[in-house]
Design an enzyme around this catalytic site. Structure first.
Site, PDB file in Angstrom:
ATOM      1  N   SER A  62       0.823  -1.214   0.000  1.00 39.60           N
ATOM      2  CA  SER A  62       0.000   0.000   0.000  1.00 39.60           C
ATOM      3  C   SER A  62       0.855   1.262   0.000  1.00 39.60           C
ATOM      4  O   SER A  62       2.005   1.263   0.435  1.00 39.60           O
ATOM      5  CB  SER A  62      -0.903   0.034   1.240  1.00 39.60           C
ATOM      6  OG  SER A  62      -1.732  -1.094   1.288  1.00 39.60           O
TER       7      SER A  62
HETATM    8  N1  SAH Z   1       0.056  -5.519   4.067  1.00 45.23           N
HETATM    9  C1  SAH Z   1       0.804  -5.772   2.845  1.00 45.23           C
HETATM   10  C2  SAH Z   1       0.014  -5.447   1.584  1.00 45.23           C
HETATM   11  C3  SAH Z   1      -0.975  -6.471   1.337  1.00 45.23           C
HETATM   12  S1  SAH Z   1      -1.703  -6.604  -0.266  1.00 45.23           S
HETATM   13  C4  SAH Z   1       2.124  -5.063   2.823  1.00 45.23           C
HETATM   14  O1  SAH Z   1       2.415  -4.297   3.751  1.00 45.23           O
HETATM   15  O2  SAH Z   1       2.886  -5.282   1.889  1.00 45.23           O
HETATM   16  C5  SAH Z   1      -2.965  -7.729   0.213  1.00 45.23           C
HETATM   17  C6  SAH Z   1      -2.490  -9.116   0.548  1.00 45.23           C
HETATM   18  O3  SAH Z   1      -3.611  -9.844   1.026  1.00 45.23           O
HETATM   19  C7  SAH Z   1      -1.953  -9.886  -0.643  1.00 45.23           C
HETATM   20  O4  SAH Z   1      -0.668 -10.337  -0.372  1.00 45.23           O
HETATM   21  C8  SAH Z   1      -2.940 -11.041  -0.795  1.00 45.23           C
HETATM   22  O5  SAH Z   1      -2.339 -12.242  -1.230  1.00 45.23           O
HETATM   23  C9  SAH Z   1      -3.464 -11.178   0.618  1.00 45.23           C
HETATM   24  N2  SAH Z   1      -4.751 -11.852   0.770  1.00 45.23           N
HETATM   25  C10 SAH Z   1      -5.844 -11.793  -0.016  1.00 45.23           C
HETATM   26  N3  SAH Z   1      -6.831 -12.566   0.485  1.00 45.23           N
HETATM   27  C11 SAH Z   1      -6.350 -13.125   1.635  1.00 45.23           C
HETATM   28  C12 SAH Z   1      -6.884 -14.016   2.616  1.00 45.23           C
HETATM   29  N4  SAH Z   1      -8.130 -14.516   2.534  1.00 45.23           N
HETATM   30  N5  SAH Z   1      -6.093 -14.365   3.653  1.00 45.23           N
HETATM   31  C13 SAH Z   1      -4.824 -13.902   3.761  1.00 45.23           C
HETATM   32  N6  SAH Z   1      -4.263 -13.062   2.871  1.00 45.23           N
HETATM   33  C14 SAH Z   1      -5.011 -12.677   1.816  1.00 45.23           C
END
Ligand code: SAH
Length: 214
Positions: A62
């Site tokens: 993000s």
């Molecule tokens: N917090 C992260 C950005 C996350 S992007 C950072 O600081 O880099 C969103 C993430 O959520 C992705 O990696 C995606 O694979 C994950 N995601 C999506 N659905 C999910 C679920 N049901 N459980 C766990 N992770 C999930």
């Protein structure tokens, strides 16, 4: 040689403070955590830009402002145990790790979780536990949590997460349509939940049983 410390100070002065991020602990953590260390090698020079960045597997880290805002909404004081859904690069987990006692983070894509683990270990974060799982179920064995942050967009508030939150705890989650959401800050009360609306936002989808179907 690029001066990443300076880039981070500028990020705080030019992106976060002017948009209203005030919590000094949050600003300190944003000044400290080496965001570029969580990025693919080729993108590091842009690590402190005012935007999200690709991290592989179609996922993103993000925008700094969004990380700071979500963190501020959690209102962490230090002793909390915090659950993060969507580890991605591990950057948000590192910011949380600076501000609370212990972070539990869940990621559904193993390659991302493995890389995040390496990044966090290399940088010396010892208070982050990680699991590869569908995070829409939360992390029941470790519940209840003082605060929960979801860094992917959900069509509705995943009920297991509300259940795994302590009374008085805060859940921050983007909720809405697939391509546009609103950031919600939800406080669990003795009688139910109280929802406050923050800003419009765009996150990658939360995919799972209590999120979007694949
Ligand atoms: N917090 C992260 C950005 C996350 S992007 C950072 O600081 O880099 C969103 C993430 O959520 C992705 O990696 C995606 O694979 C994950 N995601 C999506 N659905 C999910 C679920 N049901 N459980 C766990 N992770 C999930």
């Amino acid at each position: 040689m690029i001066d990443f410390d300076k880039e981070r100070r500028l990020m705080v002065e030019e992106q976060l403070i002017p948009r209203g991020i005030r919590n000094p602990r949050v600003l300190d953590a944003m000044r400290k955590v080496q965001r570029h260390e969580f990025m693919p090698e080729a993108l590091r020079l842009q690590a402190y830009g005012d935007h999200a960045m690709p991290i592989g597997e179609g996922q993103t880290i993000s925008q700094p402002y969004i990380v700071a805002l979500m963190t501020e909404l959690l209102g962490l004081k230090g002793p909390e145990r915090v659950l993060e859904i969507g580890t991605g690069s591990g950057y948000q987990a590192a910011v949380l790790a600076e501000l609370c006692q212990k972070v539990y983070t869940v990621e559904r894509v193993k390659t991302l979780a493995d890389k995040a683990r390496q990044n966090l270990d290399r940088l010396g974060y010892r208070n982050v536990a990680m699991k590869v799982f569908d995070g829409t179920y939360g992390w029941k064995d470790m519940a209840p949590f003082d605060a929960i942050i979801v860094t992917a967009a959900s069509p509705s508030v995943p009920q297991p997460l509300v259940e795994q939150l302590k009374e008085g705890g805060v859940l921050v989650v983007p909720v809405g349509e697939r391509m546009s959401q609103e950031l919600l800050s939800i406080v669990k009360t003795s009688t139910g939940i109280r929802t406050e609306r923050s800003i419009p936002c765009v996150f990658v989808p939360l995919i799972g049983n209590h999120g979007w179907k694949e």
